[in-house]
Design an enzyme around this catalytic site. Structure first.
Site, PDB file in Angstrom:
ATOM      1  N   HIS A   1      12.226  -8.508 -10.289  1.00  0.00           N
ATOM      2  CA  HIS A   1      11.190  -9.111 -11.145  1.00  0.00           C
ATOM      3  C   HIS A   1      11.504  -9.698 -12.400  1.00  0.00           C
ATOM      4  CE1 HIS A   1       7.981  -5.917  -8.825  1.00  0.00           C
ATOM      5  NE2 HIS A   1       9.027  -6.417  -8.173  1.00  0.00           N
TER       6      HIS A   1
ATOM      7  N   GLU B   1       2.862  -7.148  -0.720  1.00  0.00           N
ATOM      8  CA  GLU B   1       3.509  -5.786  -0.794  1.00  0.00           C
ATOM      9  C   GLU B   1       3.464  -5.682  -2.403  1.00  0.00           C
ATOM     10  OE1 GLU B   1       6.235  -3.160  -2.253  1.00  0.00           O
ATOM     11  OE2 GLU B   1       6.546  -5.215  -2.610  1.00  0.00           O
ATOM     12  N   GLU B   2       3.592  -6.474  -3.254  1.00  0.00           N
ATOM     13  CA  GLU B   2       3.789  -6.389  -4.683  1.00  0.00           C
ATOM     14  C   GLU B   2       2.692  -5.708  -5.124  1.00  0.00           C
ATOM     15  OE1 GLU B   2       6.360  -6.500  -6.344  1.00  0.00           O
ATOM     16  OE2 GLU B   2       7.725  -8.176  -5.341  1.00  0.00           O
TER      17      GLU B   2
ATOM     18  N   ASP C   1       5.426 -11.881   0.142  1.00  0.00           N
ATOM     19  CA  ASP C   1       4.756 -12.349  -1.216  1.00  0.00           C
ATOM     20  C   ASP C   1       5.663 -12.671  -2.399  1.00  0.00           C
ATOM     21  OD1 ASP C   1       4.663  -9.560  -0.720  1.00  0.00           O
ATOM     22  OD2 ASP C   1       3.578  -9.469  -2.572  1.00  0.00           O
TER      23      ASP C   1
ATOM     24  N   ARG D   1      18.433   7.857   1.957  1.00  0.00           N
ATOM     25  CA  ARG D   1      18.161   9.174   1.718  1.00  0.00           C
ATOM     26  C   ARG D   1      17.035   9.932   2.702  1.00  0.00           C
ATOM     27  NH1 ARG D   1      18.614  12.004  -2.854  1.00  0.00           N
ATOM     28  NH2 ARG D   1      17.592  13.878  -2.043  1.00  0.00           N
TER      29      ARG D   1
END
Length: 379
Positions: A360, A138-139, A81, A178
């Site tokens: 963004h 996802e956003e 998206d 990580r």
């Protein structure tokens, strides 16, 4: 899609760049990625042996590639998206849709996973099954939940899942991950203050919702500093405040909106409890009342330690050990991939996007030089 992307052969970098830029020019927002999904399906259909499921999470696509010899089943994930941002890059392949753009690099992530699918099909080198998961929405933190509701993790099973994201400021050709908490959860809150409005010249007859809201905003600054252990990461940000917007009238209502970041459910509960206590108490002191809504949008992204070892082993081979950081700093930003890690062990990583505009941002663009690194790492 034309013939220029029929395979990933000698000219793999150029072919992937063309696909990435085509996706970039035609961005689609959450749960509206219909043409993007169709393009993904068209490409997957050209890969021998690929099984394809569509409509997983409304617009999501899952490809399945198996080998005869039984082995583990892993999933590789990319997001599809875009964001509601008007692009200002003026690039020849810039978004053709006003107020929509791939300002987070999901066009690049999708391209890398398609490239990996083609290479794994043509080169082999694995036993078992690979799922290629192309996720919508996802956003806004809704796409993975929607895919799970449509069978991801149950009907579509896997033993481990992996994903990656580009990172501006990190040089192209570098890699970070990580074990444990890697990316933060995101909660959202809204506080509606109910007072008594009236004429601006007669404040003594009113309970000013704006003044009350301002006091609440000031007191919210103590949520983290006086309620959360300094060893725990937490951020509470007020991002919007609005009243009745009448110049000569004292507001009867005011709305406060904000955003919280953290790495644990315990911290989330403490933040919510503190916000509700402060808002209710301050409102009472001003002769007002409040309604508080608190939503948990993204969960913390917790990488499995063994899966991180696999990530790093692959990254050492692709990026070179000197360009791999296996102890990257935790990030407050959130990622919907975190919900996939509730289905199975897995890990998420970031790769360099070089000296680009921030994520963004209206001037952002995915760095095509990173495509081959992400594809090789997936493979």
């Amino acid at each position: 899609m034309g013939t220029e992307l029929s395979s990933l052969s000698d000219n793999v970098a150029e072919e992937m760049k063309l696909l990435r830029r085509r996706l970039h020019g035609a961005p689609e927002p959450a749960f509206e990625e219909f043409k993007t999904a169709a393009l993904i399906v068209e490409y997957l259909q050209r890969i021998p042996g690929m099984e394809i499921r569509t409509g997983v999470g409304k617009t999501g696509v899952v490809g399945l590639l198996s080998r005869e010899k039984k082995g583990p089943c892993i999933a590789l994930r990319a997001d599809m998206d875009c964001l509601p941002i008007h692009e200002t890059t003026n690039l020849p392949y810039a978004s053709t849709k006003p107020d929509l753009m791939h300002a987070c690099g999901h066009d690049g992530h999708t391209t890398m996973l398609l490239g990996a699918a083609a290479r794994l099909a043509s080169e082999g080198g694995f036993d078992g099954t690979v799922h290629f998961v192309f996720q919508p929405a996802e956003e806004w933190g809704q796409g993975m939940t929607s895919m799970i509701s449509d069978g991801l993790g149950s009907a579509i099973k896997f033993d481990e899942i992996y994903g990656l994201h580009n990172m501006p400021g990190l040089p192209v050709g570098q890699f970070e991950t990580r074990a444990g908490a890697f990316m933060g959860a995101e909660d959202g809150f809204q506080i509606t203050v109910h007072g008594k409005g009236g004429h601006a010249s007669r404040p003594h007859e009113c309970s000013d919702a704006i003044v009350c809201a301002c006091s609440i905003v000031s007191e919210l600054q103590s949520v983290v500093s006086r309620n959360i252990n300094p060893a725990d990461l937490a951020v509470v940000s007020v991002t919007s405040i609005a009243g009745d917007n009448v110049k000569n009238a004292i507001s009867s209502t005011a709305r406060i909106e904000g955003d919280c970041r953290h790495f644990s459910d315990d911290v989330s509960q403490k933040i919510e409890t503190s916000i509700r206590r402060i808002a209710t108490g301050v409102a009472a002191a001003h002769g007002c009342t409040v309604d508080v809504t608190y939503d948990r949008v993204f969960v913390p992204l917790i990488n499995d330690a063994d899966a991180v070892d696999h990530c790093v082993t692959a990254a050492n081979a692709v990026f070179g050990a000197k360009n791999v950081n296996a102890n990257g700093a935790p990030m407050g930003a959130s990622e919907d991939f975190a919900r996939a890690l509730t289905l199975s062990p897995g890990a998420f990583a970031i790769i360099g996007n070089g000296d680009s505009a921030p994520l963004h941002n209206s001037g952002y663009d995915f760095n095509d030089d990173a495509l081959v690194y992400g594809t090789d790492w997936f493979v």
